[in-house]
Design a protein around this motif. Structure first.
Motif, short mmCIF file in Angstrom:
data_model
loop_
_atom_site.label_atom_id
_atom_site.label_comp_id
_atom_site.label_asym_id
_atom_site.label_seq_id
_atom_site.Cartn_x
_atom_site.Cartn_y
_atom_site.Cartn_z
N MET A 1 36.89 99.29 102.51
CA MET A 1 36.85 98.24 101.48
C MET A 1 38.18 98.17 100.73
O MET A 1 38.73 97.10 100.49
N GLN A 2 38.71 99.37 100.39
CA GLN A 2 39.98 99.39 99.69
C GLN A 2 41.10 98.85 100.58
O GLN A 2 41.98 98.14 100.09
N ALA A 3 41.07 99.17 101.87
CA ALA A 3 42.08 98.64 102.78
C ALA A 3 42.03 97.12 102.84
O ALA A 3 43.06 96.45 102.85
N ARG A 4 40.82 96.56 102.86
CA ARG A 4 40.70 95.10 102.89
C ARG A 4 41.28 94.49 101.63
O ARG A 4 41.95 93.45 101.69
N VAL A 6 43.63 95.77 99.77
CA VAL A 6 45.09 95.91 99.82
C VAL A 6 45.69 94.85 100.72
O VAL A 6 46.68 94.18 100.36
N TYR A 7 45.10 94.67 101.91
CA TYR A 7 45.64 93.65 102.84
C TYR A 7 45.47 92.25 102.26
O TYR A 7 46.36 91.40 102.43
N ALA A 8 44.33 92.00 101.60
CA ALA A 8 44.15 90.68 100.96
C ALA A 8 45.19 90.47 99.87
O ALA A 8 45.74 89.37 99.72
N GLY A 9 45.47 91.51 99.09
CA GLY A 9 46.50 91.40 98.06
C GLY A 9 47.88 91.15 98.65
O GLY A 9 48.67 90.38 98.12
N CYS A 10 48.17 91.82 99.79
CA CYS A 10 49.46 91.61 100.46
C CYS A 10 49.58 90.17 100.95
O CYS A 10 50.65 89.55 100.85
N ALA A 12 47.99 87.55 99.72
CA ALA A 12 48.14 86.68 98.55
C ALA A 12 49.56 86.76 97.99
O ALA A 12 50.17 85.74 97.64
N LEU A 13 50.13 87.97 97.94
CA LEU A 13 51.49 88.13 97.45
C LEU A 13 52.49 87.47 98.39
O LEU A 13 53.46 86.85 97.94
N TRP A 14 52.22 87.58 99.70
CA TRP A 14 53.11 86.93 100.67
C TRP A 14 53.08 85.42 100.51
O TRP A 14 54.14 84.77 100.55
N LEU A 15 51.89 84.86 100.33
CA LEU A 15 51.79 83.42 100.12
C LEU A 15 52.53 83.00 98.85
O LEU A 15 53.24 81.98 98.84
N MET A 16 52.37 83.78 97.79
CA MET A 16 53.03 83.44 96.53
C MET A 16 54.55 83.53 96.67
O MET A 16 55.27 82.62 96.24
N LEU A 17 55.04 84.62 97.27
CA LEU A 17 56.49 84.77 97.45
C LEU A 17 57.04 83.71 98.39
O LEU A 17 58.15 83.20 98.18
N SER A 18 56.29 83.38 99.45
CA SER A 18 56.74 82.33 100.36
C SER A 18 56.81 80.99 99.64
O SER A 18 57.74 80.20 99.86
N GLY A 315 56.78 88.72 105.05
CA GLY A 315 55.50 89.11 105.65
C GLY A 315 55.57 90.47 106.31
O GLY A 315 54.67 91.30 106.15
N ALA A 316 56.68 90.72 107.06
CA ALA A 316 56.83 92.01 107.72
C ALA A 316 56.95 93.14 106.70
O ALA A 316 56.34 94.20 106.85
N GLY A 317 57.75 92.89 105.65
CA GLY A 317 57.91 93.92 104.62
C GLY A 317 56.62 94.23 103.90
O GLY A 317 56.29 95.40 103.68
N LEU A 318 55.88 93.18 103.53
CA LEU A 318 54.61 93.40 102.83
C LEU A 318 53.58 94.06 103.75
O LEU A 318 52.78 94.88 103.30
#
Length: 505
Positions: A1-4, A6-10, A12-18, A315-318
């Motif tokens: 659950m925590q991994a999901r 984290v990946y969901a946050g990554c 979301a952060l990737w979309l925001m940074l993009s 995306g690769a970095g995140l």
């Protein structure tokens, strides 16, 4: 659950940074487009002002020439007039207007027939219109260059009856300056403007007549205001109109160039650039409006490529950072679980140790107090185990303990807790016990299972077991009390077994 998470946050952060990267790159592109728009507007303004100045200069030259031509020689194909027409193709005609007071109309009509023929007479500006009676003065066109059939048909037409020309004439009469008409239909049928001014008549003997009797006029095509070969970028629109005319798209009198094909999404996301400037001063009161709806076309292939590469790198970095965080968290939890297991379980058998057993027993007592049920505590002590270590060694003894732990777990229920609290001592916690008989049955099965021989390498080893049982709350309310009762009963059981063995011997 925590991994999901984290990946969901990554993601979301990737979309925001993009999105921020796209906004930054788009802003850079739009800034360049805005600079291009400003340059285009400035260049267009200068070119339009130059074109208007040229038209006014041509009119001044023609008016000066007409003032000198007091004998009417300009009515012929004078080289100067022909040169003006060839040099400035935006001018469709050069014409001469004469102001004729009403009391001189008869003399004017005779002069018109004498010069052009009996078919010529004063008439309205349109072909079918007649001269309007009752005017104080009339403003007929005397002649026009080039002397084509269409221009000859202009002779004798009253400019005062044409609304746009009447406004320009009125402006000239009131101010004495050059006046530009609103956009009108030229005699050749195309849209355009009329630029006119009074001609000073120095030979006039009527000092009281302060208004000019003669006017020079240029008919200019509307599209000629634009520079030759003028093109607009995609999405840019240009509207040129008289200041008194409407500027809305599709209105008569507006020179419109370009087309805005922006979608609703582009109009929502991108800004619209627009500038309006006055042209020509009071003499040629024109206004031009340049607008440009920004859109996807303003973001070039290079910018899209840069954004795509940057987005992929983000995306690769995140993804790497998210994977590293999840892996680090998993390893940390594994270490914590391992340390917890080592702190609460017996290393040899994997059973619960004394600490974990006490904790579970305390929780079990708390649950029994709430539910009103009973629990049983079975204390097991192995018989004849010390000779195993002495005879076969500690390795074999440890293997026997592991096999005993496995047999105990096979006998008890999954919800029961089995713990090793000493070298050869085990305890079993049984919850929700209905009667003493239930615990006695488990004790009997445990004795039978544990007393079965054990095959350790080439040795066949047998041990016994003594079991003591204590019940909560009958035998005690505290953990130590229950363990003491179970231990005492276990020793009683061990002594009974010892007496039976002696009797057999």
């Amino acid at each position: 659950m925590q991994a999901r998470l984290v990946y969901a946050g990554c993601i979301a952060l990737w979309l925001m940074l993009s999105a921020l990267a796209a906004l930054s790159i788009a802003s850079r592109s739009l800034l360049g487009a805005e600079q291009q728009f400003n340059n285009q507007s400035q260049q267009l303004s200068e070119q339009l002002k130059q074109r208007l100045l040229t038209n006014e200069t041509v009119l001044d030259s023609y008016a000066t020439f007409s003032a000198m031509d007091h004998r009417g020689e300009a009515r012929k194909k004078h080289p100067f007039v022909l040169q003006l027409l060839r040099r400035y193709p935006q001018i469709t005609a050069l014409a001469h207007i004469e102001r004729v007071p009403a009391d001189e109309l008869s003399d004017y009509s005779q002069q018109l027939r004498r010069e052009y023929g009996r078919a010529y007479h004063l008439r309205g500006f349109d072909d079918a219109a007649m001269a309007s009676p009752g005017q104080e003065a009339y403003f007929p066109l005397m002649f026009a260059e080039p002397q084509s059939k269409s221009n000859l048909r202009l002779v004798g037409r009253d400019a005062w009856q044409q609304p746009q020309l009447r406004e320009a004439l009125q402006d000239t009469l009131n101010s004495g300056r050059t006046a530009l008409s609103r956009q009108m239909k030229l005699p050749q049928g195309e849209p355009g403007y009329a630029l006119l001014r009074g001609i000073d008549n120095h030979l006039s003997s009527n000092l009281q007549d302060l208004q000019p009797r003669h006017f020079a006029i240029l008919f200019i095509r509307a599209d000629s205001l634009l520079p030759a070969g003028f093109n607009l970028p995609t999405g840019m629109e240009l509207r040129i109109h008289h200041r008194e005319d409407a500027a809305a798209e599709g209105e008569a009198g507006v020179l419109h160039l370009g087309e805005n094909r922006a979608s609703a999404l582009e109009r929502l996301l991108f800004p619209r650039l627009e500038t309006t400037q006055q042209l020509g001063g009071n003499g040629q009161p024109l206004r031009f409006t340049l607008s440009w709806q920004q859109g996807w076309a303003q973001i070039g292939l290079f910018e899209w490529t840069v954004w795509l590469m940057l987005s992929l790198l983000l995306g690769a970095g995140l993804a790497a950072a998210g994977y590293g965080f999840v892996r680090s968290s998993r390893l940390r939890r594994q270490r914590e679980n391992q340390l917890f297991h080592l702190a609460n379980h017996d290393r040899l058998t994997g059973l619960a140790n004394r600490n974990l057993f006490y904790d579970r027993l305390q929780h079990a007592i708390s649950r029994v107090d709430r539910s009103g049920k009973r629990l049983a505590l079975l204390f097991l002590d192995l018989d004849r185990f010390k000779p195993v270590n002495d005879t076969y060694g500690h390795v074999a003894g440890d293997r026997v303990l592991q096999l005993i732990a496995a047999r105990i777990q096979e006998v008890v229920r999954d919800e029961d807790t089995v713990a090793r609290i000493g070298g050869d001592e085990f305890v079993i916690l049984m919850e929700d016990v209905e009667s003493n008989r239930e615990a006695d049955k488990v004790a009997s099965r445990l004795q039978q299972a544990i007393q079965q021989p054990y095959q350790v390498e080439q040795h066949r080893i047998s041990v016994g077991v003594s079991i003591g049982t204590a019940y909560y709350p009958e035998d005690g309310l505290l953990i130590d009390e229950l363990l003491a009762v179970a231990d005492r009963k276990m020793y009683g059981n061990k002594q009974a077994i010892g007496r039976q063995a002696e009797a057999v011997d």
